[in-house]
Design an enzyme around this catalytic site. Structure first.
Site, PDB file in Angstrom:
ATOM      1  N   ILE A  90       0.855  -1.174   0.000  1.00 13.43           N
ATOM      2  CA  ILE A  90       0.000   0.000   0.000  1.00 13.43           C
ATOM      3  C   ILE A  90       0.897   1.231   0.000  1.00 13.43           C
ATOM      4  O   ILE A  90       1.768   1.367   0.863  1.00 13.43           O
ATOM      5  CB  ILE A  90      -0.933   0.018   1.222  1.00 13.43           C
ATOM      6  CG1 ILE A  90      -1.836  -1.226   1.232  1.00 13.43           C
ATOM      7  CG2 ILE A  90      -1.776   1.293   1.245  1.00 13.43           C
ATOM      8  CD1 ILE A  90      -2.698  -1.351   2.478  1.00 13.43           C
ATOM      9  N   CYS A  91       0.709   2.102  -0.987  1.00 14.61           N
ATOM     10  CA  CYS A  91       1.460   3.352  -1.077  1.00 14.61           C
ATOM     11  C   CYS A  91       2.969   3.096  -1.112  1.00 14.61           C
ATOM     12  O   CYS A  91       3.444   2.286  -1.900  1.00 14.61           O
ATOM     13  CB  CYS A  91       1.054   4.272   0.072  1.00 14.61           C
ATOM     14  SG  CYS A  91       1.538   6.005  -0.136  1.00 14.61           S
TER      15      CYS A  91
END
Length: 336
Positions: free
Chosen positions: A117-118
């Site tokens: 994530i990210c």
């Protein structure tokens, strides 16, 4: 008499690194911690670990989180998720792993599904797991990520990328989209939609949707395209022309198209296709209608057209998609 196979939930291990963002750490627990099978059993077992022995892990806020597992539990994972961190040190600066992070990742079994994530994508990239593959990260960090890892095909304009055994997402809310996508991939649309409903988030945002919508909150002084979308959703089985959607908002086609993209991040045509694919998935999973009937009710007109769109969106034919999720439901029924 055949013996019932032992039930074992899919284990998701979330790797918590110093400097983590609490919101993103909580996403996998919220999404994977909800799905249940027909007998009420949790389909996923979600645990969090650190690269060190159990203990506190710093966050980017004014508190730490107490992590109960050390890196050894990574060896038990079916899926490993790496959320964002603001203290990646040499991973972020030079694209190389620290010794303790490398040792932790070495515990992951071959074939384990990996997701980020990210800026968690930096960890997968530094480990060499993304070389030659497509990946994404937060749009504001994409250029720097590409310079540091030139062998990765970075797409800064999408919410997430599913490359089979490795998945990457953009920042913050895109992590929700990615986790819902994995639930949908594992257990079908109905299960993922129920999780989304309980989480009060949209059930599906396509991975190819734009990360950055220039006007995410419409100007209250200007008309929106909300009514047109609701109108279209009520008649997906009918031919829908762009001019008809624009007429619902009393806009010109040009103005409507621009406003629609500003509000949703995709064109009206792309949005309609996404909604029809979702409708087809629901019908294939939950009804006995023929492929031709599903194609008509979802608005594709012909089975051939639906087959092409599902193949492009999901990588499988309608028949194969139905077979996958019907087999799972029949197995659950036999276990009751």
């Amino acid at each position: 008499m055949s013996r019932e196979p032992e039930f074992r939930p899919h284990r998701v291990v979330v790797l918590a690194l110093d400097g983590l963002l609490p919101f993103e750490l909580g996403i996998p627990h919220r999404i994977f911690g909800r799905p249940r099978d027909a007998r009420g059993r949790l389909l996923y077992d979600v645990v969090t670990c650190s690269v060190r022995p159990p203990g506190p892990v710093r966050t980017d806020a004014d508190f730490a989180v107490q992590v109960e597992h050390g890196p050894a539990i990574l060896a038990t994972a079916d899926t490993v998720i790496v959320p964002a961190s603001y203290e990646l040190g040499p991973v972020f600066e030079q694209g190389v792993l620290t010794g303790e992070l490398a040792a932790a990742l070495d515990r992951i079994r071959p074939g384990t599904r990996l997701a980020s994530i990210c800026t968690g994508v930096y960890v997968l990239a530094a480990a060499g797991l993304l070389d030659g593959r497509p990946a994404t990260t937060h749009w504001a960090d994409a250029d720097r990520f590409q310079r540091l890892f030139p062998h990765i095909r970075v797409d800064p304009d999408v919410l997430f990328i599913d490359d089979g055994d490795v998945l990457t997402s953009a920042g913050v809310a895109a992590g929700i989209d990615l986790c819902l996508h994995m639930v949908r991939r594992d257990h079908g649309t109905a299960v993922a939609n129920e999780v989304a409903r309980r989480t009060v988030v949209p059930p599906h945002r396509d991975g190819g949707q734009a990360q950055y919508i220039h006007r995410p909150v419409p100007d209250p002084q200007q008309a929106t395209t909300t009514s047109a979308r609701a109108w279209a959703l009520g008649r997906l089985h009918e031919p829908i022309q762009l001019r008809d959607m624009a007429a619902q908002e009393s806009m010109s086609v040009r103005t409507f198209t621009r406003r629609f993209r500003e509000e949703t991040g995709v064109s009206p045509g792309q949005w309609l296709t996404q909604q029809r694919v979702e409708r087809a998935r629901q019908l294939l999973e939950s009804t006995d209608r023929s492929v031709d009937q599903v194609a008509r009710e979802a608005g594709f007109g012909t089975a051939q057209s639906m087959r092409q769109h599902l193949q492009a969106a999901l990588g499988v034919t309608p028949t194969a998609y139905r077979r996958t999720f019907r087999a799972e439901k029949e197995t659950a029924a036999l276990r009751r």
